[in-house]
Design an enzyme around this catalytic site. Sequence first.
Site, short mmCIF file in Angstrom:
data_model
loop_
_atom_site.label_atom_id
_atom_site.label_comp_id
_atom_site.label_asym_id
_atom_site.label_seq_id
_atom_site.Cartn_x
_atom_site.Cartn_y
_atom_site.Cartn_z
CB VAL A 244 -0.95 -0.01 1.21
CG1 VAL A 244 -1.73 1.30 1.28
CG2 VAL A 244 -1.91 -1.19 1.12
CD GLU A 283 18.12 11.84 7.29
OE1 GLU A 283 19.09 11.04 7.39
OE2 GLU A 283 17.24 11.94 8.14
#
Length: 514
Positions: A244, A283
């Site tokens: 999902v 990041e």
Amino acid sequence: MTAPELVSDQQVIEPYGSNDLNARAAARAERRMLIDGELVESTTGAAFDNVSPATGAVLGATTAAGTVDMDRAITAARHAFDGTDWSSNITLRKRCLMQLQEAFELEREELREELVAEAGAPVMTTYMAQLDWTLTDGLCSAVELMDDFAWERCLSGGGVGGESTQRVVWKEAVGVVGAIVPWNFPFEIAANKLAQALATGNTVVLKPDPNTPWTATRIGRLVVECTDIPRGVVNVVPTPDNSVAQLLVTDPRVDLVSFTGSTAVGRSIAADAAETLKRVFLELGGKSAAVMLGDADIEAVIPNMAGVCMHAGQGCGITTRLLVPRGRIEEVLGRLKELFESIQPADPALPDTLIGPVINGRQQQRILGYVDRARAAGADIVVGGRVPNDLPEALAGGTFVLPTVVTGVDNDAEIAREEVFGPVLVVLPYSDEDEALRIANDSEYGLAGSVFSRSRGRALAFARKVRAGSMSVNGGIYYGGDAPFGGYKASGLGRQNGIEGFESYLETKTVAYT
């Protein structure tokens, strides 16, 4: 070293343990997702458990988005970007962000308890980056940039078009942002992603980690109840189902994926996002080095190494390699052993706890696996390397790891190269400054680092040569809403916060007219 002292009037969490705190957090939690301006349950009726890392008890359930829910969220975000003036109405955006800031302030203490309950974050850390530092300048820095940023600039002359041509550069929002947030600093990272994405005019689908959904679903409720943010601009979609979540990466209606997490997952996201050529901000992980130069004061170095224990070492920018002059290694190991033995895992709800649990049993076993393999390969485990055996009965179901110091390995060892993401410090000797620099840079990562010297100039010169996105010199703190954070090499692409982070969520358009 003693734990950082907290100001007495900040002791709003009563120190009687995680069981009581968990009950309060669960009673106030938001279990629903936010889609198109409404707090709703999953269309599938599914839910997943939120488990306390400190006690192992189930805190409660959170609605679990399915593919239909994620599709609805992306559709809502797309419509809000394409069909409203959100991206161009800077006055509205400023007002909404300040309303959200005020809402965060009003529920600061509920957020604090939620972070302790679901992330296992020691309450001490919530007075720092987990919560208070973010509330100080996360949204506020983005709002200030909205006033100061060069949204438009004129180019001098007419270029090849001649003096009759005028040229201008406009900065415009990218579009729909899929923001995927990890479990270690769930509010801090979500708030910073939202601040910069919304300030620049984007719409957002926020996907929290299933280990820490409630701080994000609380944000969803506050958006609805306390702000004028239009329907669809912010959507919060919790799910434990990776397929999902993957829709945010593959759906062509999403223009940018902003992800904070492991390098392995970041590589996968970059590869999948390439199919639709969507932009990515990543990041990622780190294996940062703290370098003790030959003239460094050991009294300045050793206390800083307690950072490896903060929040059980679950921080990507933590320095988990300590480089020490070969002639001072025994002195340093002795001091580290004394320090780490004095820092014992404890209930994160107590105000003087520095190291609480790791996030779950799988992470606990992963950390211990690294230590066991290092031991089997001949490493010396100076201290720690196991589960504590003297925890109170209330924490028996928690997932704790003792602060650990490993030596007797070189920089090629698995434990010196891979991100353990736990309270484990690897101590490496070096012979001269050139070798120290080589070892510091001999890593696939380049997120952060630190250097210590009695000479600030010498330390700054060394810091300039380290291939890392952020450096601390003699204990300096680089964190802030105005400070770009991100890494070189496998530590990611782009920056969070600061002007550079702001620009990560913008497109550039050049216009010429006569």
